[in-house]
Design a protein around this motif. Structure first.
Motif, short mmCIF file in Angstrom:
data_model
loop_
_atom_site.label_atom_id
_atom_site.label_comp_id
_atom_site.label_asym_id
_atom_site.label_seq_id
_atom_site.Cartn_x
_atom_site.Cartn_y
_atom_site.Cartn_z
N TYR A 83 0.80 -1.23 0.00
CA TYR A 83 0.00 0.00 0.00
C TYR A 83 0.83 1.29 0.00
O TYR A 83 0.50 2.24 -0.72
CB TYR A 83 -0.98 0.00 1.17
CG TYR A 83 -2.33 -0.61 0.82
CD1 TYR A 83 -2.46 -1.58 -0.18
CD2 TYR A 83 -3.48 -0.22 1.50
CE1 TYR A 83 -3.68 -2.13 -0.49
CE2 TYR A 83 -4.72 -0.78 1.19
CZ TYR A 83 -4.81 -1.74 0.20
OH TYR A 83 -6.03 -2.27 -0.12
N PRO A 84 1.91 1.38 0.78
CA PRO A 84 2.70 2.62 0.72
C PRO A 84 3.21 2.91 -0.69
O PRO A 84 3.22 4.08 -1.13
CB PRO A 84 3.85 2.36 1.70
CG PRO A 84 3.28 1.39 2.68
CD PRO A 84 2.41 0.48 1.86
N LYS A 87 0.27 3.99 -2.93
CA LYS A 87 -0.15 5.37 -2.66
C LYS A 87 0.89 6.39 -3.14
O LYS A 87 0.53 7.51 -3.50
CB LYS A 87 -0.42 5.53 -1.16
CG LYS A 87 -1.64 4.72 -0.70
CD LYS A 87 -1.79 4.72 0.81
CE LYS A 87 -2.98 3.88 1.25
NZ LYS A 87 -3.12 3.82 2.73
N SER A 88 2.16 5.99 -3.15
CA SER A 88 3.21 6.91 -3.62
C SER A 88 3.30 6.96 -5.14
O SER A 88 3.92 7.86 -5.70
CB SER A 88 4.57 6.48 -3.07
OG SER A 88 5.04 5.30 -3.73
N PHE A 125 -9.66 5.12 -0.78
CA PHE A 125 -8.46 5.28 -1.60
C PHE A 125 -8.28 6.71 -2.13
O PHE A 125 -7.17 7.14 -2.43
CB PHE A 125 -8.50 4.33 -2.80
CG PHE A 125 -7.83 3.00 -2.59
CD1 PHE A 125 -6.55 2.92 -2.07
CD2 PHE A 125 -8.47 1.81 -2.94
CE1 PHE A 125 -5.91 1.70 -1.88
CE2 PHE A 125 -7.84 0.59 -2.76
CZ PHE A 125 -6.56 0.54 -2.24
N SER A 128 -5.46 9.15 -1.39
CA SER A 128 -4.12 8.69 -1.78
C SER A 128 -3.88 8.75 -3.28
O SER A 128 -2.82 8.31 -3.75
CB SER A 128 -3.92 7.25 -1.29
OG SER A 128 -4.07 7.16 0.10
N ASN A 252 -3.56 3.91 -10.04
CA ASN A 252 -3.12 5.27 -9.78
C ASN A 252 -3.93 6.24 -10.64
O ASN A 252 -4.06 6.07 -11.85
CB ASN A 252 -1.63 5.37 -10.12
CG ASN A 252 -1.07 6.74 -9.86
OD1 ASN A 252 -1.17 7.62 -10.71
ND2 ASN A 252 -0.45 6.92 -8.71
#
Length: 306
Positions: A83-84, A87-88, A125, A128, A252
């Motif tokens: 997840y990190p 999200k990035s 979500f 993010s 994304n």
């Protein structure tokens, strides 16, 4: 899928830390001829279990067939690791499972229907910069099986029916004991007072213990070949402790905005044809028959006209 796949080993964590090294990626074989859409490759990821890798290959190959460049980062590990990077923006596309994403990924209680979960997860979500495309009919969720001879002898068709037994032993991974969709749900929601828990980390030994009669019930994936094996009976979750787990692509938002409607349509076309039965068959080909995830994905896409 699901939450009890989230245990990870140090090697996977290290790989994730050092640039999310692809453990299961690589060339998917001959690519269908397509006009290249150009641009930076779309980074498609998967969790560290079979059907997640198959799904990632299916979506990746479908995108490649439409001319989109793809980089695979497969077999990465758990949500805590992924997840990190999702999200990035380091990872840009992952086939998720709605209920588990809500409960494990965000620590929230999941909605009661697939559409409710979809709306809920999209909102979770959104801050993010991750968006959802259409969810598929295909689910991979926690399912509970017992031996069919016991089910027939005692008239057991649902989890509630386990109260008919004098003694019930559930075997599962350690986290199952404290999770509501697993042992805790059996005690707190179904209020079974005749049940105890035995920790068995790996799926293979759990099945062996079930076969031997040493344990009564075990969790398996709904896409597991065991759910179609006449030697076992799938128990109906009559009080709905396990949320729906429809497959949904999490992407994304910048990728969606840059790639436009054609990209979304290509992904949604795949989701529209995925069913639980299809995923069960593809999982069997990999787990039982030893085929490669990329190969079974390629075969199915050809059969589905995608």
């Amino acid at each position: 899928m699901r939450w009890f796949r989230n245990a990870s080993v140090v090697a996977v964590a290290l790989a994730a830390t050092l640039g999310l090294t692809a453990c299961g990626g690589g060339d998917s074989g001959d690519k269908p001829a397509a006009q290249s859409k150009g641009g930076a490759p779309i980074v498609v990821a998967s969790f560290n279990f079979t059907d997640s890798q198959i799904l990632a290959e299916i979506y990746a190959q479908a995108l490649e067939a439409k001319g989109y460049p793809v980089t695979r980062k497969l077999n990465l590990g758990s949500r805590e690791l992924i997840y990190p990077s999702l999200k990035s923006g380091e990872l840009q596309f992952i086939p998720e499972y709605q209920g588990a994403a809500i409960t494990t990924g965000f620590g929230q209680e999941a909605g009661k229907t697939a559409q409710e979960e979809h709306d809920q997860l999209a909102k979770l979500f959104e801050p993010s910069g991750v968006a959802l495309l259409n969810f598929a009919a295909a689910e991979d969720k926690n399912t509970y099986i017992i031996k069919s001879d016991l089910a027939k002898e005692k008239g057991i068709a649902s989890i509630s029916d386990l109260k008919k037994l004098d003694k019930v032993v559930m075997a599962g991974p350690p986290e199952c004991e404290k999770r509501l969709p697993c042992f805790k749900g059996f005690t707190d929601v179904y209020q079974l007072t005749n049940i105890s828990f035995q920790t068995i980390q790996e799926a293979g030994p759990r099945v062996q213990q079930l076969k031997s009669g040493a344990v009564t019930v075990i969790p398996v994936d709904s896409v597991s070949p065991l759910t179609g094996d006449p030697a076992y009976t799938v128990l109906k979750d009559d009080l709905n402790i396990v949320p729906t787990e429809n497959v949904v692509p999490a992407v994304n938002k910048k990728v969606l905005d840059e790639r436009g409607a054609d990209f979304a349509n290509a992904v949604n076309a795949v989701s529209a044809k995925l069913t639980t039965d299809i995923m069960r068959d593809l999982n069997k080909r990999v787990d039982s028959d030893g085929e490669k995830a990329a190969d079974v994905a390629k075969d199915w896409l050809a059969q589905a006209g995608l």
